[in-house]
Design a protein around this motif. Structure first.
Motif, PDB file in Angstrom:
ATOM      1  N   PHE A  83      11.194  34.019  11.255  1.00 55.47           N
ATOM      2  CA  PHE A  83      10.195  34.635  10.389  1.00 55.47           C
ATOM      3  C   PHE A  83       8.841  34.666  11.087  1.00 55.47           C
ATOM      4  O   PHE A  83       8.082  35.629  10.968  1.00 55.47           O
ATOM      5  CB  PHE A  83      10.121  33.905   9.044  1.00 55.47           C
ATOM      6  N   GLY A  84       8.590  33.560  11.820  1.00 56.45           N
ATOM      7  CA  GLY A  84       7.319  33.495  12.548  1.00 56.45           C
ATOM      8  C   GLY A  84       7.216  34.626  13.551  1.00 56.45           C
ATOM      9  O   GLY A  84       6.202  35.331  13.611  1.00 56.45           O
ATOM     10  N   VAL A  85       8.310  34.796  14.301  1.00 53.08           N
ATOM     11  CA  VAL A  85       8.318  35.847  15.321  1.00 53.08           C
ATOM     12  C   VAL A  85       8.198  37.208  14.655  1.00 53.08           C
ATOM     13  O   VAL A  85       7.462  38.084  15.105  1.00 53.08           O
ATOM     14  CB  VAL A  85       9.605  35.745  16.172  1.00 53.08           C
ATOM     15  N   ARG A  86       8.916  37.339  13.523  1.00 48.96           N
ATOM     16  CA  ARG A  86       8.885  38.620  12.832  1.00 48.96           C
ATOM     17  C   ARG A  86       7.470  38.914  12.311  1.00 48.96           C
ATOM     18  O   ARG A  86       6.942  40.006  12.474  1.00 48.96           O
ATOM     19  CB  ARG A  86       9.869  38.610  11.669  1.00 48.96           C
ATOM     20  N   GLU A  87       6.858  37.848  11.732  1.00 52.90           N
ATOM     21  CA  GLU A  87       5.494  38.001  11.235  1.00 52.90           C
ATOM     22  C   GLU A  87       4.557  38.373  12.372  1.00 52.90           C
ATOM     23  O   GLU A  87       3.706  39.259  12.246  1.00 52.90           O
ATOM     24  CB  GLU A  87       5.020  36.692  10.587  1.00 52.90           C
ATOM     25  N   ARG A  88       4.788  37.642  13.503  1.00 49.25           N
ATOM     26  CA  ARG A  88       3.940  37.864  14.662  1.00 49.25           C
ATOM     27  C   ARG A  88       4.083  39.323  15.142  1.00 49.25           C
ATOM     28  O   ARG A  88       3.111  39.995  15.449  1.00 49.25           O
ATOM     29  CB  ARG A  88       4.318  36.859  15.746  1.00 49.25           C
ATOM     30  N   GLN A  89       5.358  39.772  15.127  1.00 54.14           N
ATOM     31  CA  GLN A  89       5.608  41.148  15.565  1.00 54.14           C
ATOM     32  C   GLN A  89       4.915  42.145  14.640  1.00 54.14           C
ATOM     33  O   GLN A  89       4.314  43.117  15.090  1.00 54.14           O
ATOM     34  CB  GLN A  89       7.114  41.428  15.578  1.00 54.14           C
ATOM     35  N   ARG A  90       5.011  41.835  13.343  1.00 53.82           N
ATOM     36  CA  ARG A  90       4.375  42.732  12.368  1.00 53.82           C
ATOM     37  C   ARG A  90       2.871  42.747  12.556  1.00 53.82           C
ATOM     38  O   ARG A  90       2.232  43.786  12.446  1.00 53.82           O
ATOM     39  CB  ARG A  90       4.731  42.297  10.949  1.00 53.82           C
ATOM     40  N   PHE A  91       2.352  41.548  12.830  1.00 52.06           N
ATOM     41  CA  PHE A  91       0.910  41.451  13.032  1.00 52.06           C
ATOM     42  C   PHE A  91       0.495  42.265  14.260  1.00 52.06           C
ATOM     43  O   PHE A  91      -0.515  42.974  14.246  1.00 52.06           O
ATOM     44  CB  PHE A  91       0.503  39.980  13.191  1.00 52.06           C
ATOM     45  N   ASN A  92       1.344  42.145  15.320  1.00 50.42           N
ATOM     46  CA  ASN A  92       1.049  42.913  16.531  1.00 50.42           C
ATOM     47  C   ASN A  92       1.093  44.421  16.249  1.00 50.42           C
ATOM     48  O   ASN A  92       0.271  45.173  16.758  1.00 50.42           O
ATOM     49  CB  ASN A  92       2.035  42.550  17.644  1.00 50.42           C
ATOM     50  N   THR A  93       2.069  44.794  15.436  1.00 58.90           N
ATOM     51  CA  THR A  93       2.159  46.206  15.057  1.00 58.90           C
ATOM     52  C   THR A  93       0.876  46.634  14.349  1.00 58.90           C
ATOM     53  O   THR A  93       0.317  47.699  14.614  1.00 58.90           O
ATOM     54  CB  THR A  93       3.350  46.410  14.097  1.00 58.90           C
TER      55      THR A  93
END
Lengths: 174, 591
Positions: free
Chosen positions: B323-333
């Protein structure tokens, strides 16, 4: 199968251990003799009708350095006195040990083995001393194994019969 | 009986003494008188003794009592044993059923117990094997086994065993002879008869050496991981070889067992002369002493718990990381989108106290960043933002601001490129001039350009296309020309405004013309007078951006070369020439 405890008694260096070493099975080393004062050996004797396992308590020869542990004699069904054919003094020791054993365990079958008979310089049997002993005497040789089996067999048989070997027995062998 | 007795009595007499003698007869009579009754009894007794059927009856009467009387006598048991054995064998051969029926109640439970015991120990060992063949510990043990060359089972045992009574000896106290022995594999001690004797000897030795008081004796020996515990009874001692560390309860077990053995076999122990057979009966008591205690397995349990916890933690970490990575990815997006968005500059971003943050500059005309949060898949409030206002020089915003400020008339479009704001379409000169003045105030705009014809040039062209007509031979303007004069004057005012707004200057030359009639000496001054006459009518106030000149050139520059009256009328005129400054001229050259 019958088990019996016997003791080997005699002065220092009379060849008790040598006498039996060829005929017995032992898991203990000789150093037990000088440390604990006893070494246990096992000798199976086949008397034809019956086999007897003798647990031989080879007691350290009494001398000025080590005393006989009287408690080792306890429960013995018989004992073998061993003397050195080349040393007259060992007979005196044997007589004294005989007296001690009698005191400790009472009248039980006993035999006297005059060892080292393969050597020349043997002393003549002292009649008076023999009378004192009142037991069968055998001449043995640890070196040749002469009479050793027979001696154990005779002692075993006597113990089974529950009688003293004062007269008869293998006395004729002398 | 008496008759028979009488016969007996007579027979020997008759046989022994033929030819009867009176003395013998009288003696016989005397004898019969004296001992007659006894003789009869004796004879009867003899007959009784010799009759086997009578004897059998007699013995059968006393046999039960006799056996009961000697029931405890070993001699009787010994005497009966062979017969009973033969009888039992014969009975089984004949028909095994009665014996089986009789034994059934005894054998059933015994067999069940034995099977249950075997199964239980098998399951236990199986469990351990399975457990130990898979764990990390087991691998270590296998390595140890490999290194030391010992069997794996032994290593497992060493590591899992708390204690185990490997071997139990029943030793006759007086002789030191071994009466009975039980063990569980692997057997620690062989030649146990010698060991028993030696153990007794050593106990004697210790007691003699230390001169302990009566009863005090050696009750334990320890050699490495093996120990020997000894329980002393009046006639026998019970010794056990223990692997590991035995608790005091084991000694108590031995004590109880030895007490029971003494109770059961006390007589046999006392009467022992070397035959160990009776002590077979002590085996159950001794076997009860073969206790095995494995180490309690909290270690394993805790290891399992830890392992489970670790797995859960790993799983949680995995989920969290996912979830952290996914959140991080979303944040990067989200950041990418922000970066792509005009008017938004990201100065810093990251994660702080579990929340994403982003800080930067934002043009007020730029898109609202919060609308991008949801678009990137992030939840509202998961991103903290701090935006400082600024003016972006992005063409979109410059154009937007210019439109806002300049308010171009309909049909006019604005474009911004490389610092130049360009308007295209038809626009009033005033707006153009005003825009030129105001536009540089817009951030990023260096210059305003109008994409159409330069107003100066346009006005100039218009002015120059116009002429003011004069009546024949006169320098005053005909009344029909007043409108035209006013138009020119108005155009010149416009031009002056444009020029002034732009800081430009221009020169307007007013030139008087005549027709070809008349002489040149007449026409020259006339043409000049016509220009002079017109000048004050169109002249813009002094101090303006336009300088005026008035000249006459006679008939040298006819507008129409014809000789008709109409041609002459059109040639009697004043014309205008506008000379813009160099800059203006340059611009007028643009398409």
């Amino acid at each position: 199968m019958i088990q019996k405890k016997i003791c080997m008694l005699g002065g220092f260096g009379v060849g008790k251990t040598s006498l039996v070493s060829r005929f017995v099975h032992s898991i203990f080393s000789d150093k037990y003799l000088t440390t604990v004062g006893v070494k246990i050996e096992k000798k199976s004797v086949d008397l034809g009708s019956q086999q007897v396992d003798l647990m031989v308590w080879d007691l350290h020869g009494e001398d000025e350095f080590q005393k006989l542990h009287m408690s080792y004699l306890r429960g013995s069904s018989g004992y073998l006195l061993v003397v050195d054919a080349t040393r007259r003094s060992t007979l005196d020791t044997a007589l004294m040990l005989h007296a001690k054993a009698k005191w400790a365990i009472g009248e039980v079958p006993v035999m006297l083995a005059i060892n080292k008979t393969d050597l020349d310089s043997t002393w003549e049997l002292d009649g008076a001393a023999m009378d004192q002993l009142k037991c069968p005497v055998v001449k043995t040789s640890a070196k040749t194994g002469d009479q050793v089996e027979e001696t154990f067999a005779a002692l075993a048989r006597a113990m089974l019969d529950g009688r003293s070997l004062g007269e008869g027995g293998v006395g004729q062998a002398t | 009986m008496p008759d028979a007795g009488g016969e007996h009595e007579r027979k020997p007499n008759g046989h022994g003494h033929a030819g009867a003698d009176p003395v013998d007869d009288s003696l016989s009579e005397l004898r019969s008188l004296l001992v007659g009754p006894e003789r009869r009894d004796l004879t009867a007794l003899q007959a009784h003794m010799l009759d086997p059927s009578v004897q059998t009856r007699d013995v059968s009467r006393v046999l039960p009592d006799a056996i009961a009387l000697r029931a405890t006598d070993p001699q009787l048991s010994k005497a009966l044993a062979p017969s009973i054995e033969v009888a039992v064998t014969a009975s089984v051969r004949k028909d095994p059923r009665p014996l089986a029926d009789a034994l059934f109640p005894v054998m059933g439970p015994a067999i069940r117990k034995a099977i249950a015991h075997t199964l239980a120990s098998m399951m236990d060992s199986l469990n351990r094997t399975v457990e130990h063949s898979l764990s990390w510990r087991a691998l270590q043990w296998r390595w140890t086994a490999f290194q030391t060359g010992k069997p794996f089972a032994e290593i497992v045992l060493l590591n899992t065993l708390e204690y185990r009574v490997d071997q139990v000896f029943l030793i006759h106290a007086e002789t030191g002879l071994l009466l009975q022995e039980v063990w569980s594999e692997p057997r620690a001690v062989r030649d146990t008869d010698q060991v028993s004797a030696m153990l007794t000897a050593i106990r004697d030795f210790v007691r003699d050496s230390f001169k302990t008081s009566d009863g005090d004796t050696l009750d334990a020996l320890r050699v490495g991981e093996l120990s020997v515990i000894v329980e002393q009874g009046p006639h026998a001692l019970l010794a056990g070889v223990v692997r590991g560390t035995a608790p005091p309860s084991v000694q108590a077990t031995f004590e109880n067992a030895l007490e029971r053995i003494h109770f059961q076999l006390g007589t046999e122990l006392q009467a022992y002369t070397g035959d160990a057979a009776p002590f077979e009966r002590a085996r159950p008591e001794m076997e009860a002493c073969l206790v095995t205690q494995f180490r309690p397995r909290p270690q394993t349990a805790s290891y399992r718990r830890w392992a489970a916890a670790a797995v859960v933690a790993l799983l949680a970490a995995g989920v969290w990381a996912f979830f952290g990575v996914r959140e991080r990815q979303r944040f990067n997006t989200y950041l990418d989108r922000l970066n792509a968005e005009p008017g938004i500059m990201i100065a810093s971003s990251g994660r702080r106290a579990g929340k994403f943050f982003v800080a930067g500059l934002r043009d007020s005309l730029a898109r609202d960043p919060s609308t991008l949060v949801a678009a990137a898949g992030l939840t509202d409030g998961s991103v903290e933002s701090r935006w400082e206002p600024y003016q972006s020089l992005h063409p979109t915003f410059v154009t937007a601001r210019a439109r806002d400020l300049l308010r171009p008339p309909p049909g006019v479009t604005l474009e911004f490129h490389d610092g130049v704001l360009t308007a295209s379409g038809s626009a009033p000169d005033r707006w153009i001039v005003e825009s030129e003045r105001v536009a540089p105030a817009i951030a990023g705009v260096r210059r305003f350009e109008y994409g159409g014809t330069n107003p100066e040039v346009r006005v100039k062209d218009t002015i120059e296309s116009m002429s003011i007509l004069f009546p024949k031979g006169r320098s005053q303007i005909a009344p029909d020309q007043n409108d035209a004069v006013r138009d020119v004057a108005a155009l010149l005012v416009d031009l002056n405004d444009i020029l002034r707004a732009r800081g430009h200057r221009a020169r307007v030359d007013i030139t008087g013309h005549t027709d070809t009639d008349g002489t040149e000496s007449e026409n020259g001054p006339l043409s000049r007078a016509r220009a002079d006459h017109l000048l004050p009518l169109v002249r813009t106030p002094a101090g303006g951006a336009i300088a005026f000149t008035a000249t006459g050139i006679g008939s040298d520059a006819p507008i129409s070369t014809g000789t008709t009256e109409d041609d002459k009328r059109r040639n009697r005129r004043a014309s205008f020439r506008v000379t813009l400054s160099d800059d203006s001229a340059q611009r007028s050259s643009r398409p």
